[in-house]
Motif scaffolding. Sequence first.
Motif, PDB file in Angstrom:
ATOM      1  N   ALA A  60       0.772  -1.233  -0.234  1.00 14.20           N
ATOM      2  CA  ALA A  60      -0.076   0.067   0.142  1.00 14.20           C
ATOM      3  C   ALA A  60       0.764   1.176  -0.041  1.00 14.20           C
ATOM      4  O   ALA A  60       0.484   2.135  -0.584  1.00 14.20           O
ATOM      5  CB  ALA A  60      -0.901   0.027   1.146  1.00 14.20           C
ATOM      6  N   GLU A  61       1.943   1.260   0.766  1.00 15.07           N
ATOM      7  CA  GLU A  61       2.696   2.520   0.957  1.00 15.07           C
ATOM      8  C   GLU A  61       4.098   2.343   0.230  1.00 15.07           C
ATOM      9  O   GLU A  61       4.773   3.558   0.092  1.00 15.07           O
ATOM     10  CB  GLU A  61       2.897   2.897   2.379  1.00 15.07           C
ATOM     11  CG  GLU A  61       1.571   2.883   3.101  1.00 15.07           C
ATOM     12  CD  GLU A  61       1.939   3.060   4.617  1.00 15.07           C
ATOM     13  OE1 GLU A  61       3.249   2.786   5.062  1.00 15.07           O
ATOM     14  OE2 GLU A  61       1.153   3.089   5.629  1.00 15.07           O
ATOM     15  N   PHE A 195       2.582  10.665  -1.059  1.00 15.35           N
ATOM     16  CA  PHE A 195       2.152   9.804  -2.057  1.00 15.35           C
ATOM     17  C   PHE A 195       1.353  10.640  -3.203  1.00 15.35           C
ATOM     18  O   PHE A 195       1.387  10.608  -4.356  1.00 15.35           O
ATOM     19  CB  PHE A 195       1.149   8.773  -1.535  1.00 15.35           C
ATOM     20  CG  PHE A 195       0.901   7.609  -2.129  1.00 15.35           C
ATOM     21  CD1 PHE A 195       1.502   6.424  -1.901  1.00 15.35           C
ATOM     22  CD2 PHE A 195       0.056   7.604  -3.422  1.00 15.35           C
ATOM     23  CE1 PHE A 195       1.466   5.240  -2.770  1.00 15.35           C
ATOM     24  CE2 PHE A 195       0.107   6.433  -4.153  1.00 15.35           C
ATOM     25  CZ  PHE A 195       0.648   5.237  -3.590  1.00 15.35           C
ATOM     26  N   LYS A 196       0.541  11.579  -2.498  1.00 18.26           N
ATOM     27  CA  LYS A 196      -0.417  12.399  -3.382  1.00 18.26           C
ATOM     28  C   LYS A 196       0.475  13.432  -4.157  1.00 18.26           C
ATOM     29  O   LYS A 196       0.457  13.748  -5.530  1.00 18.26           O
ATOM     30  CB  LYS A 196      -1.446  13.350  -2.735  1.00 18.26           C
ATOM     31  CG  LYS A 196      -2.683  12.325  -2.316  1.00 18.26           C
ATOM     32  CD  LYS A 196      -3.695  12.917  -1.576  1.00 18.26           C
ATOM     33  CE  LYS A 196      -4.770  12.211  -0.914  1.00 18.26           C
ATOM     34  NZ  LYS A 196      -5.744  12.895  -0.186  1.00 18.26           N
ATOM     35  N   LYS A 202      -2.213   4.364  -7.093  1.00 14.55           N
ATOM     36  CA  LYS A 202      -2.314   3.503  -5.743  1.00 14.55           C
ATOM     37  C   LYS A 202      -2.367   2.026  -6.083  1.00 14.55           C
ATOM     38  O   LYS A 202      -2.824   1.638  -7.179  1.00 14.55           O
ATOM     39  CB  LYS A 202      -3.676   4.058  -5.334  1.00 14.55           C
ATOM     40  CG  LYS A 202      -3.900   5.092  -4.476  1.00 14.55           C
ATOM     41  CD  LYS A 202      -5.552   5.277  -4.079  1.00 14.55           C
ATOM     42  CE  LYS A 202      -5.646   6.513  -3.145  1.00 14.55           C
ATOM     43  NZ  LYS A 202      -6.819   6.700  -2.811  1.00 14.55           N
ATOM     44  N   HIS A 203      -2.225   1.170  -4.983  1.00 10.61           N
ATOM     45  CA  HIS A 203      -2.281  -0.351  -4.856  1.00 10.61           C
ATOM     46  C   HIS A 203      -3.878  -0.237  -5.194  1.00 10.61           C
ATOM     47  O   HIS A 203      -4.665   0.168  -4.370  1.00 10.61           O
ATOM     48  CB  HIS A 203      -1.939  -0.809  -3.700  1.00 10.61           C
ATOM     49  CG  HIS A 203      -1.910  -2.293  -3.815  1.00 10.61           C
ATOM     50  ND1 HIS A 203      -2.922  -3.120  -3.827  1.00 10.61           N
ATOM     51  CD2 HIS A 203      -0.532  -3.127  -3.721  1.00 10.61           C
ATOM     52  CE1 HIS A 203      -2.649  -4.586  -3.927  1.00 10.61           C
ATOM     53  NE2 HIS A 203      -1.157  -4.361  -3.820  1.00 10.61           N
ATOM     54  N   VAL A 206      -6.016  -0.701  -1.902  1.00  8.53           N
ATOM     55  CA  VAL A 206      -6.103   0.072  -0.928  1.00  8.53           C
ATOM     56  C   VAL A 206      -7.521   0.814  -0.579  1.00  8.53           C
ATOM     57  O   VAL A 206      -7.889   1.002   0.428  1.00  8.53           O
ATOM     58  CB  VAL A 206      -5.196   1.489  -1.187  1.00  8.53           C
ATOM     59  CG1 VAL A 206      -5.413   2.792  -0.140  1.00  8.53           C
ATOM     60  CG2 VAL A 206      -3.806   1.048  -0.898  1.00  8.53           C
ATOM     61  N   ASP A 207      -8.121   1.210  -1.656  1.00  9.95           N
ATOM     62  CA  ASP A 207      -9.648   1.649  -1.643  1.00  9.95           C
ATOM     63  C   ASP A 207     -10.390   0.487  -1.324  1.00  9.95           C
ATOM     64  O   ASP A 207     -11.803   0.816  -1.144  1.00  9.95           O
ATOM     65  CB  ASP A 207      -9.927   2.447  -3.066  1.00  9.95           C
ATOM     66  CG  ASP A 207      -9.386   3.619  -3.297  1.00  9.95           C
ATOM     67  OD1 ASP A 207      -8.798   4.194  -2.187  1.00  9.95           O
ATOM     68  OD2 ASP A 207      -9.170   4.180  -4.258  1.00  9.95           O
TER      69      ASP A 207
END
Length: 254
Positions: A60-61, A195-196, A202-203, A206-207
């Motif tokens: 994710a990160e 990140f933004k 995004k992975h 994540v959402d």
Amino acid sequence: MSSSSSAVSFTKPAADPQEAVSRLTRLLGQYDGLDSHTLLEKVLLEEFNGKIAVSSSFGAEAAVLLKLVADVDKTTPILFIDTGHLFEETVQYKATIEEHLGLTNVQTLQPEPIHLQNADRDATLYERDTDYCCHIRKVLPFEKALGPYAAWISGRKRFQNSERAALQPIELDADGRFKINPLYNWDYEKVVSEFKAMGLPKHPLVDKGYPSIGCAPCTRAVKDGEDQRAGRWSGQSKTECGIHKSPSFEAIYI
């Protein structure tokens, strides 16, 4: 695309504990307090030039650290462990980030077939012994790949769980190998904002409620109010896969 590292003469981790402690003390004195990018420049281009790799789950990160590394040296070895139990979304995301950042030396590690044949022939070991599953599918391949390197870079952060709360920018693993944690003091808000700002993809999970992503059988979505890593080995006391050994010589950490 993946590529293997070129043949280089590497220095093994220091065998003398006193020498290793002395070097750690010097490194902390020189580099403690540096921002993440500058610390990476120092360890990648000077202190451990040609003798350092990055571990990445492409979770994710992960892209934040990989972007910082790519900004310094896109040829840095990136060690990615394909356990055989990953989410398909993670495998796809790896390819996305690899191309997006222009990484040229991502190395995919896999468990030894003989270990799977002997201990996990039906691929259900995780149901019986998660520690041993992690050991043969993650720890052993990773330790083998680390062989040529004197240091490695991780994306661990203090906020992630209680076991990581005392992280330092540079540590010494039990095997005498140095571990660099450039994001050790980043909080969740900084990770999200950077990140933004970096414009990173995004992975896909994540959402869907997965702020920390490991192997599919041992990772679930996280509920509101839960710890970020609550979805990893849920219902067990286990919090780490095992590749992050306990640091040696903890008494000198300040």
